[in-house]
Every structure is written in structure tokens, then in C-alpha cells.
Enzyme design. Structure first.
Site, PDB file in Angstrom:
ATOM      1  N   HIS A 200       0.833  -1.204   0.000  1.00 38.62           N
ATOM      2  CA  HIS A 200       0.000   0.000   0.000  1.00 38.62           C
ATOM      3  C   HIS A 200       0.869   1.257   0.000  1.00 38.62           C
ATOM      4  CE1 HIS A 200      -3.202  -2.742   1.219  1.00 38.62           C
ATOM      5  NE2 HIS A 200      -4.077  -1.770   1.094  1.00 38.62           N
ATOM      6  N   ASN A 231       8.188  -4.314   3.073  1.00 37.48           N
ATOM      7  CA  ASN A 231       6.790  -3.966   3.308  1.00 37.48           C
ATOM      8  C   ASN A 231       6.367  -4.271   4.737  1.00 37.48           C
ATOM      9  OD1 ASN A 231       4.048  -3.335   2.783  1.00 37.48           O
ATOM     10  ND2 ASN A 231       3.621  -5.458   2.279  1.00 37.48           N
TER      11      ASN A 231
END
Length: 352
Positions: A200, A231
Site C-alpha cells: 500500500h 513492506n
């Protein structure tokens, strides 16, 4: 005396062969039902245990990965209704009536901080990019999508403390193409078994206030390939730090994105998706007369280093990306904020 004749029955023997055929059909049925599972025998055994009332043990349950939403059962990009923004908006409107915490977009004036006059300009938060792209506005955030990379080079949104509490759950969401991107986004299947996470840019955790706004963060326009350990490691740590600052300061402006350039590695079965080598965040705090800015630049790789080591002057990120951040700030103030060195920014942001 002639010996008695012994007759041997040849050919199809009803009882034995019927059992064999039934067993073969049973195996074919199992294959058809469980063939799509990565572990069909385990899936079958777990189904049997559930039928007889014995749930799977804790050891049988896979470790939950908070960065992986369930993948669609079918490629939703092939569904014309998903390609039609009007249908998508209609569905969102219908679903909103059933939500208890959807609410409307929270505006910065609700932070309680004293606002500068320049903050009140329309589109104050939006950067300006030298590169061509598609400006996409969702309820919770706005992004600039670069079709040639199938990745956004910036995502911008205000982050208020009130948005960080609520009942929205990411487990209810699936990654899906963005219906507002005319030329189409990457598909979730482009990331499957690529070795990269669907990372994201605007984090789902920044929109717990509204299930609808959290759902928007799962559009593939807001997703970029990220090394799993990055991430789930240092990038997650930075996201949590920004949320902690938003609670402390009542509200922030956040711009985050990927550094895009020609020649990047690509992944994808259907679409060529560029893999950025670096990601950044630029954060602005305003509470008149106080104002401060900070930039972070991180390589797309695992790191155990302190977040302070990734602080860089914002004008360095501007030179690298060709993006002008907060262009509606007064020129002198913008130059001062964006040229501050690491030590000054660390002292401004980390000292309390």
C-alpha cells in the site's frame, strides 16, 4: 472316470469392479473439488474434521499475514460492471447505508489545529508532477497514476487522529482494479508468485474511521510492488510512526509514493508493473504559527536501521522524482522547509 470340468468366469466381475469404479469416481470428484487448493489432502482432511465437529488445530492454521488480503475468486477486471465508475459509485452508495461507521470524509479543520490562510486553498495538499499521468480522486485520498509504470508516483491525503480509530477491518477487503483509471490498472494476479508484496502507498491502517475509505486503499492504483521484508518491516514501522505523530499533533498532511524512472525491473502476467527501487514520504504539520516538514527516502529492501537514518531534505526528493510538494506554500516558506537538513528535521520531529 473323467475328471470334473472347472469353469472359470472371465470378463466383468460385477462386485469387485464396481467397487474399483466407485473408488476411481470418488478420487476424480476429490480432484475436481480440491484441485485448485495448494494442499488438497490437507483441505479435504480439514473439511472432514469440521463435519465431525473437530476444528483445525492451531498448528493447522496458517500464520496470518496482515499485508495480504484474500485474492478474488475471479479476475474482477474482466467484469464490465467493475470497469464502470458509475456502477461502482452506485454500489458504494448502496453499501454505505448499511455501514455503521462509514461517515463522510474528515476535513483538516476538524483537527482543532489553527489553520494558515494558505491551507484553505482548494487542493492545497496536492503535489505537481512534471510527468504526465492520471489524477484520480477517491473519498479518502488523491493519487497521480503513471500508466507506463502501472504505479502511482504520489498519493496525498490529510491524516487526522479521528481517522485512526474505528471499526473498519482490512480482512473484509480484496485487492481489485481501480474503476476510475481509464486505461486500467495492474491486476492482482500480476503480483501472484512474483516474489513481491502488494504494498500500500496510502495504508489501510490510516482509514479505520470508515470501512468504505479503507476499502478504497485496496484499489490497485494505490498498490506498488514491495519486497516482503521491506513492506512488513521498515515500511510498516514508518507507517506506524506517522500514525503516532498524527495522534500527537492532531493531524498531518501526508504525501507518499514510489520513485519511478525508466529501466526498472517489471513483474506481471497480464500487465508490466514496474518495481520501484525507492519509496518516499513527505509529511507537513501546520498549527498556526507552528509549521514543520520532514521527508523520508527508503530503498525497497529490508533494513534494521533507525528511521532517523532515512530522513532527507524534501528538496532532495523533489529533484529525484520531479514532483513539487506543497506548491501552494508561500515561496520563501517552502524553500526554508524543504531545504532543512536531517539534524534539524530530526530535532523538530523526534524530540518529543
Amino acid at each position: 472316470m473323467p475328471s470334473p470340468k472347472h469353469y472359470v468366469r472371465r470378463g466383468f466381475r460385477l462386485r469387485g469392479n464396481t467397487l474399483v469404479l466407485l473408488f476411481i469416481f470418488f478420487l476424480i470428484g476429490l480432484f475436481l473439488h480440491y484441485g485448485g487448493r495448494t494442499q488438497p489432502v490437507v483441505a479435504f482432511w480439514n473439511d472432514i474434521r469440521r463435519i465431525i465437529g473437530i476444528g483445525p488445530s492451531n498448528a493447522d492454521r496458517p500464520e496470518r499475514n496482515p499485508y495480504k488480503a484474500p485474492e478474488p475468486n475471479e479476475d474482477v477486471a474482466s467484469d464490465d460492471r467493475r470497469r464502470n465508475p458509475a456502477n461502482d459509485a452506485s454500489e458504494a452508495s448502496d453499501e454505505a447505508s448499511d455501514e455503521t461507521n462509514s461517515g463522510n470524509k474528515v476535513e483538516m479543520e476538524q483537527s482543532g489545529n489553527a489553520r494558515f490562510d494558505f491551507e484553505k486553498q482548494a487542493g492545497f495538499i496536492l503535489p505537481v508532477s512534471k510527468a504526465e499521468g492520471t489524477l484520480v480522486e477517491h473519498e479518502g485520498y488523491t493519487l497521480h497514476y503513471r500508466d507506463e509504470y502501472k504505479v502511482a508516483d504520489w498519493v496525498a491525503y490529510p491524516l487526522l487522529a479521528i481517522e485512526l480509530s474505528g471499526d473498519a477491518e482490512r480482512d473484509r477487503e480484496q485487492f481489485r482494479p481501480d474503476p476510475l483509471v481509464r486505461n486500467g490498472t495492474a491486476l492482482t494476479s500480476d503480483y501472484t508468485r512474483s516474489g513481491y508484496d502488494r504494498g500500500h502507498l496510502a495504508p489501510a491502517g490510516d482509514f479505520k474511521y470508515s470501512q468504505r475509505m479503507m476499502s478504497e486503499t485496496f484499489y490497485m492504483s494505490n498498490i506498488s510492488p514491495q519486497v516482503p521484508q521491506f513492506n512488513r518491516g521498515i515500511w510498516r514501522e514508518l507507517e506506524e510512526l506517522v500514525r503516532a505523530w498524527a495522534r500527537r499533533d492532531n493531524g498531518l498532511y501526508v504525501v507518499t509514493g514510489a520513485v519511478l524512472k525508466p529501466g526498472l525491473e517489471t513483474i506481471g502476467r497480464t500487465t508490466e508493473v514496474s518495481v520501484p527501487e525507492q519509496f518516499y514520504k513527505v509529511i507537513l504539520y501546520c498549527n498556526k504559527p507552528d509549521i514543520r516538514m520532514i521527508g523520508f527516502l527508503l530503498r525497497n529492501e529490508p533494513s534494521d536501521a533507525s528511521l532517523r537514518t532515512f530522513v532527507v531534505p524534501v528538496d532532495q526528493i523533489e529533484r529525484l522524482t520531479g514532483i513539487d510538494f506543497f506548491p501552494k506554500l508561500p515561496d520563501n516558506l517552502e524553500r526554508d522547509l524543504e531545504s532543512r537538513n536531517r539534524d534539524a528535521m530530526v530535532a523538530d520531529w523526534f524530540s518529543y
